[in-house]
Design an enzyme around this catalytic site. Structure first.
Site, PDB file in Angstrom:
ATOM      1  CE1 TYR A  49      -5.151   2.827  -3.242  1.00  0.00           C
ATOM      2  CE2 TYR A  49      -3.427   1.223  -3.991  1.00  0.00           C
ATOM      3  CZ  TYR A  49      -3.978   1.868  -2.724  1.00  0.00           C
ATOM      4  OH  TYR A  49      -3.784   1.825  -1.601  1.00  0.00           O
ATOM      5  CB  SER A 109      -0.456   2.130  -1.951  1.00  0.00           C
ATOM      6  OG  SER A 109      -0.254   0.881  -2.478  1.00  0.00           O
TER       7      SER A 109
END
Length: 322
Positions: A163, A150
């Site tokens: 995350y 990501s």
């Protein structure tokens, strides 16, 4: 020139997608099917896998089936990939996509939140990679491994820190494996998407002021300018896998953010600090999944969310998120 630029065909190859029962994983599987691959989906929920296989069965190309597997379980991943390789005569493409998203301040998510993110996102990718590589090295077509990271792994995003930390580890793993495995004929592609309209807000976990955290995340995740059409993202990712690209960063905002952070990390940190000041603070103890927050806690800015998030809500229906 067209022949030189064409991606090498992957029809007839065996491909595995973890986290393949919904969202981006489902769309990656669809792209592989359309290009003629025999696709196996791995996910934890048997009923969800059944719905995913039924949705994908309508697409012409290769075959598709689903197998229950928790990527956090190293032995289970090893056994499943060995089973698939035995049944299909080998493995050619493996995409490690499984993971979770947690939204909220670091202290609200706590040590357990960071541990859960590392287990699901990083350890899941690591287990998948290490179990897949012996099979991929034997692929006559040359194995292809893809780790889905990501932009949050390239620069830290406030209220997404578990995350970001886990995806940062995935980025390092992909880069290192790309260097190590090239001599063995295996390409490793690192994928770093920005916001995509997959309907993932319904399965994200929210902590702190859950109502307001859900409101901002679901609105931005569906905003047309900031987020990307997930079907287009899946198409570009599978094309990058075909071409054995070492890295792809998706969405203009993500590319800009990663580039600015690389050139001026102090400036980027100051900008994200300013962003953090306007995000929600405090809130209730504990966490809840997005679908539960939306149904029971009445998040604010309903009209704004309905406008910005309409495409994301439609994506949730289409990509097996409900």
């Amino acid at each position: 020139m067209r022949t030189l630029l064409a991606a090498p065909p992957i029809a007839g190859l065996t491909a595995v997608v973890t986290g393949g029962s919904r969202g981006l994983g489902l769309l990656l599987a669809r792209q592989l099917l359309r290009r003629g691959c025999d696709v196996v989906l791995l996910a934890r929920d048997d009923a969800e896998l059944g719905r995913a296989v039924a949705r994908l069965a309508q697409w012409r190309g290769g075959t598709v089936r689903g197998l229950v597997c928790d990527v956090r379980d190293r032995a289970a991943v090893h056994d499943r990939l060995a089973e698939i390789a035995r049944d299909h005569g080998g493995l050619d493409i493996v995409i490690a996509n499984a993971g979770i998203i947690q939204v909220g301040p670091a202290d609200a998510l706590g040590p357990d939140g960071f541990r859960d993110a590392m287990d699901s996102v990083f350890t899941g990718a690591l287990n998948t990679a290490l179990a897949a590589l012996p099979h991929l090295r034997r692929s006559p077509a040359g194995g292809r491994l893809t780790l889905v990271g990501s932009v949050g792994g390239l620069l830290a995003v406030p209220h997404l820190l578990p995350y970001s930390c886990a995806k940062s580890a995935v980025a390092a793993l992909a880069e290192g494996l790309h260097a190590e495995e090239g001599a063995r004929g295996v390409s490793v592609t690192a994928v770093h998407p920005g916001l995509m309209r997959t309907g993932s807000h319904l399965h994200a976990v929210f902590g702190g002021d859950r109502r307001r955290e859900y409101a901002w995340f679901s609105a931005l995740a569906g905003a047309p300018v900031l987020s990307m059409n997930a079907e287009r993202a899946a198409e570009r990712i599978v094309s990058a896998v075909q071409r054995r690209r070492p890295r792809i960063v998706l969405t203009p905002a993500a590319r800009l953010g990663a580039r600015v952070h690389g050139l001026a990390p102090v400036t980027t940190t100051r900008l994200t600090s300013a962003l953090a000041r306007i995000l929600p603070r405090d809130g209730a103890r504990g966490t809840a999944e997005g679908s539960a927050v939306a149904a029971g806690e009445q998040p604010p800015a309903r009209r704004l969310r309905s406008v910005l998030g309409v495409l994301n809500e439609r994506a949730a229906d289409r990509f097996n998120q409900r």
